[in-house]
Design a protein around this motif. Structure first.
Motif, mmCIF file in Angstrom:
data_model
loop_
_atom_site.group_PDB
_atom_site.id
_atom_site.type_symbol
_atom_site.label_atom_id
_atom_site.label_comp_id
_atom_site.label_asym_id
_atom_site.label_seq_id
_atom_site.Cartn_x
_atom_site.Cartn_y
_atom_site.Cartn_z
ATOM 1 N N PRO A 123 3.038 -9.329 -22.795
ATOM 2 C CA PRO A 123 2.782 -10.626 -23.444
ATOM 3 C C PRO A 123 3.940 -11.101 -24.314
ATOM 4 O O PRO A 123 3.981 -12.272 -24.684
ATOM 5 C CB PRO A 123 1.532 -10.342 -24.294
ATOM 6 C CG PRO A 123 1.592 -8.879 -24.583
ATOM 7 C CD PRO A 123 2.216 -8.245 -23.364
ATOM 8 N N LEU A 124 4.879 -10.212 -24.636
ATOM 9 C CA LEU A 124 6.006 -10.606 -25.483
ATOM 10 C C LEU A 124 7.224 -11.019 -24.662
ATOM 11 O O LEU A 124 7.705 -12.142 -24.758
ATOM 12 C CB LEU A 124 6.386 -9.472 -26.440
ATOM 13 C CG LEU A 124 7.556 -9.765 -27.382
ATOM 14 C CD1 LEU A 124 7.260 -10.979 -28.266
ATOM 15 C CD2 LEU A 124 7.876 -8.550 -28.252
ATOM 16 N N CYS A 125 7.724 -10.121 -23.815
ATOM 17 C CA CYS A 125 8.968 -10.429 -23.079
ATOM 18 C C CYS A 125 8.714 -10.872 -21.637
ATOM 19 O O CYS A 125 9.655 -11.191 -20.913
ATOM 20 C CB CYS A 125 9.917 -9.241 -23.115
ATOM 21 S SG CYS A 125 9.392 -7.806 -22.147
ATOM 22 N N ASN A 126 7.427 -10.886 -21.220
ATOM 23 C CA ASN A 126 7.017 -11.378 -19.896
ATOM 24 C C ASN A 126 7.479 -10.521 -18.719
ATOM 25 O O ASN A 126 7.419 -10.959 -17.570
ATOM 26 C CB ASN A 126 7.471 -12.834 -19.678
ATOM 27 C CG ASN A 126 6.742 -13.800 -20.580
ATOM 28 O OD1 ASN A 126 5.529 -13.709 -20.745
ATOM 29 N ND2 ASN A 126 7.469 -14.715 -21.200
ATOM 30 N N ALA A 127 7.949 -9.314 -18.977
ATOM 31 C CA ALA A 127 8.273 -8.402 -17.883
ATOM 32 C C ALA A 127 6.990 -8.055 -17.131
ATOM 33 O O ALA A 127 5.909 -7.968 -17.722
ATOM 34 C CB ALA A 127 8.919 -7.138 -18.431
ATOM 35 N N THR A 128 7.101 -7.872 -15.820
ATOM 36 C CA THR A 128 5.937 -7.539 -14.997
ATOM 37 C C THR A 128 6.154 -6.190 -14.316
ATOM 38 O O THR A 128 7.283 -5.819 -13.989
ATOM 39 C CB THR A 128 5.693 -8.627 -13.931
ATOM 40 O OG1 THR A 128 6.919 -8.913 -13.251
ATOM 41 C CG2 THR A 128 5.163 -9.900 -14.569
ATOM 42 N N PHE A 129 5.049 -5.471 -14.119
ATOM 43 C CA PHE A 129 5.118 -4.121 -13.564
ATOM 44 C C PHE A 129 3.964 -3.897 -12.600
ATOM 45 O O PHE A 129 2.861 -4.424 -12.802
ATOM 46 C CB PHE A 129 5.027 -3.065 -14.675
ATOM 47 C CG PHE A 129 6.045 -3.212 -15.761
ATOM 48 C CD1 PHE A 129 7.300 -2.620 -15.654
ATOM 49 C CD2 PHE A 129 5.765 -3.947 -16.905
ATOM 50 C CE1 PHE A 129 8.251 -2.755 -16.651
ATOM 51 C CE2 PHE A 129 6.709 -4.092 -17.914
ATOM 52 C CZ PHE A 129 7.948 -3.489 -17.789
ATOM 53 N N SER A 130 4.205 -3.089 -11.584
ATOM 54 C CA SER A 130 3.098 -2.635 -10.749
ATOM 55 C C SER A 130 2.376 -1.525 -11.503
ATOM 56 O O SER A 130 2.979 -0.821 -12.323
ATOM 57 C CB SER A 130 3.603 -2.117 -9.401
ATOM 58 O OG SER A 130 4.221 -0.854 -9.562
ATOM 59 N N THR A 131 1.105 -1.372 -11.222
ATOM 60 C CA THR A 131 0.337 -0.315 -11.897
ATOM 61 C C THR A 131 0.778 1.066 -11.426
ATOM 62 O O THR A 131 0.562 2.056 -12.115
ATOM 63 C CB THR A 131 -1.171 -0.493 -11.638
ATOM 64 O OG1 THR A 131 -1.393 -0.587 -10.220
ATOM 65 C CG2 THR A 131 -1.695 -1.761 -12.295
#
Length: 229
Positions: free
Chosen positions: A202-210
C-alpha cells in the motif's frame, strides 16, 4: 521513548545523503552499490519512525525496485535471455521515478521492444513519451507508424491465461480482453503473476505473487502487504 525532532532531523539528513549517493551511483551504472545505499536509507527511516517518514520511504523504495529491475536486466542480458529482458523493461518503464530517470527507462523499453518486434508494447510506450515534445519526436512518430504498419503485432510477448476468466491474452497487453483484469508483474520473481490472488504494497505499490513472497512484508519498504484479486 520517542525520538526528539533533532534526532529525527539527523536521521533524515543521513538517510537523504545515502539516497543522493545512491542516485549518483545509479546514473553511473553502479546498480548493486546504489541499491545498497537505497535499502540502507529505507532501513534507517523505517527503524526510526516509518509513519513520519512514509513519503521518504516510498521514494527510496521506488528507486530500490527500479535498481532491482536493472540488476536483473543486466543478468538477463549476460545470459542472452532477450524475451524476458524485453518484458522486464516494459514494467521498469512503469515505475514512477523522477522524470529524467523514468524517461531513460522508457526509452530503454521502447528500443528493446521495437528491436524485438514487440510493436504493440513499443507503440504504447512511444505514445506515453510523445506528449513530452522531445527533440527526437519526429523519429518517435516514424517508429509509431512502423508499429502501426506491422499491425501492432508482438513477436516475443509471453502467452498469458487470465486467472479470472480463463481467456488467453497475447500481444503485450496490460489487462484481459474478457474481464479487464489487470495483468500483474511480480517485483521479486520478475515474472507475470498467473494466480488470481496477489499481494500489493500500500505504500510503494510493488506487487508480488503469493508464491514468491511468503512473508507478508514488502521486499522494498517493509510495509505489510495487502491481498488483492
Amino acid at each position: 521513548s520517542e525520538p526528539n525532532l533533532r534526532d529525527l532531523a539527523t536521521v533524515k539528513e543521513i538517510a537523504w545523503s545515502s539516497v543522493q549517493t545512491g542516485i549518483a551511483l545509479l546514473e553511473k551504472g553502479n546498480f548493486d552499490i546504489a541499491l545498497q545505499h537505497m535499502k540502507g536509507a529505507v532501513d534507517m527511516l523505517v527503524g526510526c519512525d516509518p509513519n513520519r517518514f512514509s513519503s521518504e520511504i516510498k521514494f527510496c523504495s521506488t528507486y530500490s525496485a527500479a535498481l532491482y529491475f536493472l540488476i536483473e536486466g543486466k543478468r538477463l542480458e549476460t545470459e542472452n535471455l532477450t524475451k524476458q529482458r524485453a518484458l522486464l523493461t516494459k514494467y521498469l518503464a512503469q515505475i514512477p521515478l523522477q522524470p529524467k530517470h523514468r524517461l531513460i527507462c522508457m526509452r530503454m523499453a521502447i528500443n528493446k521492444n521495437f528491436e524485438l518486434k514487440n510493436y504493440y508494447t513499443a507503440s504504447q510506450l512511444i505514445q506515453m513519451v510523445l506528449p513530452l515534445n522531445l527533440p527526437d519526436k519526429e523519429q518517435l512518430n516514424k517508429k509509431l507508424e512502423e508499429c502501426r504498419g506491422y499491425g501492432f503485432s508482438e513477436q516475443f510477448s509471453p502467452l498469458y491465461t487470465c486467472p479470472k476468466c480463463g481467456k488467453g491474452v497475447t500481444g503485450g497487453r496490460t489487462s484481459c480482453f474478457g474481464c479487464s483484469k489487470v495483468i500483474v508483474f511480480c517485483y521479486q520473481s520478475m515474472r507475470l503473476v498467473r494466480q488470481l490472488v496477489y499481494l500489493r504494497c500500500p505504500l510503494c505499490n510493488a506487487t508480488f505473487s503469493t508464491q514468491a513472497r511468503q512473508v507478508q512484508k514488502c521486499f522494498f519498504c517493509c510495509s505489510s502487504l495487502v491481498v488483492h484479486r
